[in-house]
Design a protein around this motif. Structure first.
Motif, PDB file in Angstrom:
ATOM      1  N   ILE A   6      14.607  10.736   7.056  1.00  0.00           N
ATOM      2  CA  ILE A   6      13.558  11.347   7.871  1.00  0.00           C
ATOM      3  C   ILE A   6      13.860  11.054   9.334  1.00  0.00           C
ATOM      4  CG2 ILE A   6      11.092  11.272   8.438  1.00  0.00           C
ATOM      5  CD1 ILE A   6      10.569  10.367   5.557  1.00  0.00           C
ATOM      6  N   SER A   7      13.572  12.032  10.192  1.00  0.00           N
ATOM      7  CA  SER A   7      13.741  11.860  11.632  1.00  0.00           C
ATOM      8  C   SER A   7      12.389  12.056  12.307  1.00  0.00           C
ATOM      9  CB  SER A   7      14.743  12.895  12.152  1.00  0.00           C
ATOM     10  OG  SER A   7      14.921  12.745  13.541  1.00  0.00           O
ATOM     11  N   ASP A  14       2.650   1.353  24.449  1.00  0.00           N
ATOM     12  CA  ASP A  14       2.649  -0.102  24.285  1.00  0.00           C
ATOM     13  C   ASP A  14       4.001  -0.524  23.717  1.00  0.00           C
ATOM     14  OD1 ASP A  14       2.381  -2.681  22.840  1.00  0.00           O
ATOM     15  OD2 ASP A  14       0.292  -2.554  23.488  1.00  0.00           O
ATOM     16  N   PHE A  15       4.790  -1.217  24.545  1.00  0.00           N
ATOM     17  CA  PHE A  15       6.155  -1.570  24.161  1.00  0.00           C
ATOM     18  C   PHE A  15       6.211  -2.340  22.840  1.00  0.00           C
ATOM     19  CE2 PHE A  15       9.589  -4.671  23.957  1.00  0.00           C
ATOM     20  CZ  PHE A  15      10.685  -3.823  23.948  1.00  0.00           C
ATOM     21  N   LEU A  16       5.345  -3.341  22.677  1.00  0.00           N
ATOM     22  CA  LEU A  16       5.397  -4.147  21.448  1.00  0.00           C
ATOM     23  C   LEU A  16       5.093  -3.330  20.207  1.00  0.00           C
ATOM     24  CD1 LEU A  16       3.903  -7.665  22.285  1.00  0.00           C
ATOM     25  CD2 LEU A  16       6.182  -7.105  21.440  1.00  0.00           C
ATOM     26  N   ILE A  17       4.074  -2.485  20.281  1.00  0.00           N
ATOM     27  CA  ILE A  17       3.734  -1.641  19.130  1.00  0.00           C
ATOM     28  C   ILE A  17       4.892  -0.704  18.826  1.00  0.00           C
ATOM     29  CG2 ILE A  17       2.218   0.206  18.298  1.00  0.00           C
ATOM     30  CD1 ILE A  17      -0.055  -1.151  19.908  1.00  0.00           C
ATOM     31  N   ARG A  18       5.415  -0.055  19.875  1.00  0.00           N
ATOM     32  CA  ARG A  18       6.513   0.905  19.687  1.00  0.00           C
ATOM     33  C   ARG A  18       7.749   0.213  19.102  1.00  0.00           C
ATOM     34  NH1 ARG A  18       7.099   2.327  24.580  1.00  0.00           N
ATOM     35  NH2 ARG A  18       9.084   1.331  25.028  1.00  0.00           N
ATOM     36  N   ALA A  19       8.133  -0.928  19.670  1.00  0.00           N
ATOM     37  CA  ALA A  19       9.334  -1.624  19.213  1.00  0.00           C
ATOM     38  C   ALA A  19       9.191  -2.101  17.771  1.00  0.00           C
ATOM     39  CB  ALA A  19       9.644  -2.794  20.143  1.00  0.00           C
ATOM     40  N   CYS A  20       8.045  -2.670  17.444  1.00  0.00           N
ATOM     41  CA  CYS A  20       7.832  -3.177  16.080  1.00  0.00           C
ATOM     42  C   CYS A  20       7.809  -2.047  15.058  1.00  0.00           C
ATOM     43  CB  CYS A  20       6.539  -3.978  15.999  1.00  0.00           C
ATOM     44  SG  CYS A  20       6.620  -5.556  16.861  1.00  0.00           S
ATOM     45  N   LEU A  21       7.094  -0.961  15.377  1.00  0.00           N
ATOM     46  CA  LEU A  21       7.025   0.160  14.441  1.00  0.00           C
ATOM     47  C   LEU A  21       8.388   0.832  14.307  1.00  0.00           C
ATOM     48  CD1 LEU A  21       5.390   1.886  12.507  1.00  0.00           C
ATOM     49  CD2 LEU A  21       4.654   3.272  14.473  1.00  0.00           C
ATOM     50  N   ALA A  22       9.096   1.011  15.418  1.00  0.00           N
ATOM     51  CA  ALA A  22      10.426   1.625  15.352  1.00  0.00           C
ATOM     52  C   ALA A  22      11.363   0.788  14.481  1.00  0.00           C
ATOM     53  CB  ALA A  22      11.003   1.789  16.755  1.00  0.00           C
ATOM     54  N   GLU A  27      14.227   0.184   9.374  1.00  0.00           N
ATOM     55  CA  GLU A  27      14.532  -0.595   8.162  1.00  0.00           C
ATOM     56  C   GLU A  27      14.197   0.196   6.900  1.00  0.00           C
ATOM     57  OE1 GLU A  27      12.408  -4.293   8.626  1.00  0.00           O
ATOM     58  OE2 GLU A  27      13.806  -5.015  10.149  1.00  0.00           O
ATOM     59  N   CYS A  28      13.311   1.171   7.038  1.00  0.00           N
ATOM     60  CA  CYS A  28      12.938   2.055   5.923  1.00  0.00           C
ATOM     61  C   CYS A  28      13.820   3.310   5.896  1.00  0.00           C
ATOM     62  CB  CYS A  28      11.473   2.456   6.034  1.00  0.00           C
ATOM     63  SG  CYS A  28      10.317   1.090   5.844  1.00  0.00           S
ATOM     64  N   ASN A  29      14.927   3.298   6.622  1.00  0.00           N
ATOM     65  CA  ASN A  29      15.885   4.395   6.660  1.00  0.00           C
ATOM     66  C   ASN A  29      15.351   5.655   7.345  1.00  0.00           C
ATOM     67  OD1 ASN A  29      18.525   5.279   6.169  1.00  0.00           O
ATOM     68  ND2 ASN A  29      17.866   6.406   4.355  1.00  0.00           N
ATOM     69  N   VAL A  30      14.548   5.465   8.392  1.00  0.00           N
ATOM     70  CA  VAL A  30      14.037   6.559   9.201  1.00  0.00           C
ATOM     71  C   VAL A  30      14.785   6.554  10.530  1.00  0.00           C
ATOM     72  CG1 VAL A  30      11.988   7.453  10.413  1.00  0.00           C
ATOM     73  CG2 VAL A  30      11.742   6.437   8.136  1.00  0.00           C
ATOM     74  N   ALA A 112       3.136  -0.135   7.012  1.00  0.00           N
ATOM     75  CA  ALA A 112       3.384   0.606   5.775  1.00  0.00           C
ATOM     76  C   ALA A 112       2.506   1.860   5.685  1.00  0.00           C
ATOM     77  CB  ALA A 112       3.145  -0.286   4.564  1.00  0.00           C
ATOM     78  N   HIS A 113       1.309   1.831   6.271  1.00  0.00           N
ATOM     79  CA  HIS A 113       0.446   3.025   6.267  1.00  0.00           C
ATOM     80  C   HIS A 113       1.087   4.150   7.062  1.00  0.00           C
ATOM     81  CE1 HIS A 113      -3.586   0.842   5.235  1.00  0.00           C
ATOM     82  NE2 HIS A 113      -2.696   0.745   4.275  1.00  0.00           N
ATOM     83  N   VAL A 114       1.712   3.809   8.173  1.00  0.00           N
ATOM     84  CA  VAL A 114       2.383   4.823   8.987  1.00  0.00           C
ATOM     85  C   VAL A 114       3.572   5.384   8.209  1.00  0.00           C
ATOM     86  CG1 VAL A 114       3.568   5.296  11.153  1.00  0.00           C
ATOM     87  CG2 VAL A 114       1.639   3.703  11.122  1.00  0.00           C
ATOM     88  N   PHE A 115       4.339   4.520   7.564  1.00  0.00           N
ATOM     89  CA  PHE A 115       5.486   4.977   6.780  1.00  0.00           C
ATOM     90  C   PHE A 115       5.030   5.867   5.625  1.00  0.00           C
ATOM     91  CE2 PHE A 115       8.804   4.080   3.450  1.00  0.00           C
ATOM     92  CZ  PHE A 115       9.755   4.914   3.982  1.00  0.00           C
ATOM     93  N   ASP A 116       3.957   5.479   4.939  1.00  0.00           N
ATOM     94  CA  ASP A 116       3.442   6.298   3.840  1.00  0.00           C
ATOM     95  C   ASP A 116       3.018   7.679   4.341  1.00  0.00           C
ATOM     96  OD1 ASP A 116       3.909   4.229   2.067  1.00  0.00           O
ATOM     97  OD2 ASP A 116       1.809   3.558   2.018  1.00  0.00           O
ATOM     98  N   ALA A 117       2.333   7.722   5.484  1.00  0.00           N
ATOM     99  CA  ALA A 117       1.922   9.001   6.062  1.00  0.00           C
ATOM    100  C   ALA A 117       3.141   9.834   6.444  1.00  0.00           C
ATOM    101  CB  ALA A 117       1.028   8.769   7.280  1.00  0.00           C
TER     102      ALA A 117
END
Length: 128
Positions: A6-7, A14-22, A27-30, A112-117
């Protein structure tokens, strides 16, 4: 396991939120393109091919996620959008910006909720 990668365009000021979620999504192959503003997001939207979705914060320093989604859909008419916000009231203002395959996630959220969505909207997209 997903059959293809997925792309996604991740728009979060927010740098921390963006960096952590990215990092989590990678790591989930996105494949993750990161933008911290509407202007930066538009540069990606006009020059990138093959996006499966956009994740955008509603409140951004140079605009908002609702307006950005409208702009994005002039270029990518069927692009699914996952809207995020730390302000519950701003989620109710989305109105006509929401399409049936879009998602809305309130902060703070488990990644994980964001990844599931994201998997759900990407699956909908690849079935067309």
């Amino acid at each position: 396991m997903m059959s293809r990668q997925i792309s996604v365009l991740l728009v979060e000021d927010d740098f921390l939120i963006r960096a952590c979620l990215a990092e989590y999504l990678e790591e989930c192959n996105v494949t993750v393109l990161e933008a911290e503003s509407c202007a930066e997001a538009m540069r990606y939207l006009t020059s990138t091919r093959g996006l499966d979705a956009m994740i955008t914060d509603i409140s951004l320093p140079d605009g908002n996620g609702k307006a950005l989604s409208h702009e994005a859909r002039t270029l990518w008419p069927d692009l699914p959008v996952i809207f995020t916000s730390g302000h519950g009231a701003s989620l109710t203002c989305l109105g006509d910006a929401l399409r049936p395959k879009d998602r809305v996630i309130s902060k703070p959220y488990p990644m994980a909720h964001v990844f599931d969505a994201l998997k759900a909207v990407a699956a909908d997209r690849s079935s067309h």
